[in-house]
Scaffold this motif. Structure first.
Motif, PDB file in Angstrom:
ATOM      1  N   GLY A   1      15.954  90.067  29.034  1.00  0.00           N
ATOM      2  CA  GLY A   1      15.370  90.541  27.840  1.00  0.00           C
ATOM      3  C   GLY A   1      15.295  91.792  27.655  1.00  0.00           C
ATOM      4  N   GLN A   2      16.187  92.726  28.575  1.00  0.00           N
ATOM      5  CA  GLN A   2      16.206  94.271  28.652  1.00  0.00           C
ATOM      6  C   GLN A   2      17.586  94.616  29.148  1.00  0.00           C
ATOM      7  OE1 GLN A   2      12.984  95.158  31.534  1.00  0.00           O
ATOM      8  NE2 GLN A   2      14.581  96.484  32.472  1.00  0.00           N
ATOM      9  N   LYS A   3      18.028  95.883  28.953  1.00  0.00           N
ATOM     10  CA  LYS A   3      19.362  96.468  29.497  1.00  0.00           C
ATOM     11  C   LYS A   3      18.939  97.264  30.897  1.00  0.00           C
ATOM     12  CE  LYS A   3      21.730  96.903  24.974  1.00  0.00           C
ATOM     13  NZ  LYS A   3      22.330  97.880  24.106  1.00  0.00           N
ATOM     14  N   GLY A   4      19.793  97.041  31.958  1.00  0.00           N
ATOM     15  CA  GLY A   4      19.572  97.983  32.979  1.00  0.00           C
ATOM     16  C   GLY A   4      20.179  99.391  32.667  1.00  0.00           C
ATOM     17  N   MET A   5      19.907 100.497  33.265  1.00  0.00           N
ATOM     18  CA  MET A   5      20.172 101.759  33.072  1.00  0.00           C
ATOM     19  C   MET A   5      19.805 102.584  34.366  1.00  0.00           C
ATOM     20  SD  MET A   5      18.010 103.100  29.770  1.00  0.00           S
ATOM     21  CE  MET A   5      17.962 101.559  29.255  1.00  0.00           C
ATOM     22  N   THR A   6      20.286 103.863  34.362  1.00  0.00           N
ATOM     23  CA  THR A   6      19.824 104.800  35.321  1.00  0.00           C
ATOM     24  C   THR A   6      19.306 105.868  34.540  1.00  0.00           C
ATOM     25  OG1 THR A   6      21.380 104.070  37.265  1.00  0.00           O
ATOM     26  CG2 THR A   6      20.569 106.154  37.091  1.00  0.00           C
ATOM     27  N   ILE A   7      18.337 106.294  34.594  1.00  0.00           N
ATOM     28  CA  ILE A   7      17.852 107.568  34.077  1.00  0.00           C
ATOM     29  C   ILE A   7      17.605 108.609  35.111  1.00  0.00           C
ATOM     30  CG2 ILE A   7      16.166 108.937  32.846  1.00  0.00           C
ATOM     31  CD1 ILE A   7      15.502 106.088  31.693  1.00  0.00           C
TER      32      ILE A   7
ATOM     33  N   VAL B   1      22.770 102.942  45.026  1.00  0.00           N
ATOM     34  CA  VAL B   1      21.490 102.188  44.870  1.00  0.00           C
ATOM     35  C   VAL B   1      20.922 102.035  43.507  1.00  0.00           C
ATOM     36  CG1 VAL B   1      19.410 101.933  45.700  1.00  0.00           C
ATOM     37  CG2 VAL B   1      21.088 102.633  47.353  1.00  0.00           C
ATOM     38  N   ALA B   2      20.979 103.340  42.843  1.00  0.00           N
ATOM     39  CA  ALA B   2      20.583 103.270  41.519  1.00  0.00           C
ATOM     40  C   ALA B   2      21.362 102.304  40.581  1.00  0.00           C
ATOM     41  CB  ALA B   2      20.597 104.675  40.695  1.00  0.00           C
ATOM     42  N   LYS B   3      22.647 102.222  40.837  1.00  0.00           N
ATOM     43  CA  LYS B   3      23.760 101.283  40.021  1.00  0.00           C
ATOM     44  C   LYS B   3      23.449  99.887  40.261  1.00  0.00           C
ATOM     45  CE  LYS B   3      27.800 100.254  41.204  1.00  0.00           C
ATOM     46  NZ  LYS B   3      29.319  99.800  41.507  1.00  0.00           N
ATOM     47  N   LEU B   4      22.967  99.424  41.608  1.00  0.00           N
ATOM     48  CA  LEU B   4      22.715  98.159  41.947  1.00  0.00           C
ATOM     49  C   LEU B   4      21.517  97.727  40.921  1.00  0.00           C
ATOM     50  CD1 LEU B   4      23.273  97.997  45.607  1.00  0.00           C
ATOM     51  CD2 LEU B   4      24.758  96.935  43.895  1.00  0.00           C
ATOM     52  N   PHE B   5      20.368  98.722  40.997  1.00  0.00           N
ATOM     53  CA  PHE B   5      19.266  98.190  40.369  1.00  0.00           C
ATOM     54  C   PHE B   5      19.521  98.147  38.798  1.00  0.00           C
ATOM     55  CE2 PHE B   5      16.793  99.734  43.821  1.00  0.00           C
ATOM     56  CZ  PHE B   5      15.375  98.990  43.757  1.00  0.00           C
TER      57      PHE B   5
ATOM     58  N   ILE C   1      15.702  99.078  34.830  1.00  0.00           N
ATOM     59  CA  ILE C   1      15.591 100.536  34.519  1.00  0.00           C
ATOM     60  C   ILE C   1      15.562 101.519  35.656  1.00  0.00           C
ATOM     61  CG2 ILE C   1      14.881 102.697  33.158  1.00  0.00           C
ATOM     62  CD1 ILE C   1      14.002 100.443  31.038  1.00  0.00           C
ATOM     63  N   ALA C   2      16.600 102.077  36.559  1.00  0.00           N
ATOM     64  CA  ALA C   2      16.447 102.876  37.438  1.00  0.00           C
ATOM     65  C   ALA C   2      16.080 104.082  37.209  1.00  0.00           C
ATOM     66  CB  ALA C   2      17.684 102.775  38.370  1.00  0.00           C
ATOM     67  N   LEU C   3      15.138 104.993  37.886  1.00  0.00           N
ATOM     68  CA  LEU C   3      14.588 106.264  37.664  1.00  0.00           C
ATOM     69  C   LEU C   3      15.073 106.809  38.833  1.00  0.00           C
ATOM     70  CD1 LEU C   3      11.555 105.447  35.997  1.00  0.00           C
ATOM     71  CD2 LEU C   3      13.569 105.680  34.798  1.00  0.00           C
TER      72      LEU C   3
END
Length: 210
Positions: free
Chosen positions: A21-27, A88-92, A98-100
């Motif tokens: 129920g959400q999109k993954g992304m890297t901030i 690692v962030a891309k994997l999260f 949501i990778a911060l």
């Protein structure tokens, strides 16, 4: 790259996004030491979790206690530090989290590599690329040096720390970051609100407050 390895496909990112129920992304937070990157990233993580959105913060200092404990602060080691954390962030993010990331990441080329890694995440699939949002924490070095919570600038000025960003090593500010925040002009809460509003406006998050 090692030979005799095979990439094993799994669920599509679209399927994971739908299930979670959400999109993954890297901030990706970037800025000088003591600019406020970790403070804002921590507050943003807490806020997103409160809104029911899975998120996880990767901090520059904390990662060096484990994954990157073999790296120093030379330009070569900084390059490798950012390469690893981008992976690692891309994997999260691929897991619909949501990778911060809160890293000085002083070199434009390294941040561009991280961006391109996310852009290439859709290669060979029907998925869209993983969003990569660069947040530049734009604070004058005089302000960062005045804050100096860890006493690092003072040590760098005294020659006790080599290759210290902003003093004896360069910081290359982003040319076109998605978001610019100024922690010397805005409160932490205001910075978090600015980022959340941008994410909403771009359709990257939908608020599902409990």
């Amino acid at each position: 790259m090692a030979s005799n390895i095979t990439w094993h496909p799994s669920l599509s990112r679209k399927e994971r996004n739908e299930y979670r129920g959400q999109k993954g992304m890297t901030i990706w937070f970037t800025g000088l030491s003591a600019s406020g990157k970790s403070t804002v990233a921590t507050a943003l993580e807490q806020h997103l979790l409160h809104l029911g959105l899975a998120s996880y913060r990767l901090d520059g200092d904390n990662v060096r206690f484990g994954l990157n404990k073999d790296l120093g602060f030379s330009e070569k080691d900084r390059n490798e530090n950012i390469r690893r954390i981008a992976e690692v962030a891309k994997l999260f993010a691929d897991s619909s989290t949501i990778a911060l990331t809160s890293f000085i990441s002083p070199y434009k080329a390294d941040r561009q590599t991280a961006r391109e890694l996310h852009a290439a995440s859709a290669a060979g699939s029907t998925d869209e690329p993983i969003p990569f949002i660069e947040v530049y924490v734009d604070v004058p070095i005089a302000v960062a040096e005045q804050r100096d919570p860890k006493g690092l600038y003072k040590k760098a000025r005294a020659g006790e720390i080599k290759d210290f960003t902003g003093i004896s090593a360069p910081y290359e500010a982003p040319d076109h970051p998605e978001i610019v925040i100024k922690t010397h002009e805005s409160s932490v809460e205001e910075c978090v609100a600015q980022i959340v509003e941008w994410l909403q406006a771009k359709g990257l998050i939908e608020l599902k407050s409990k």
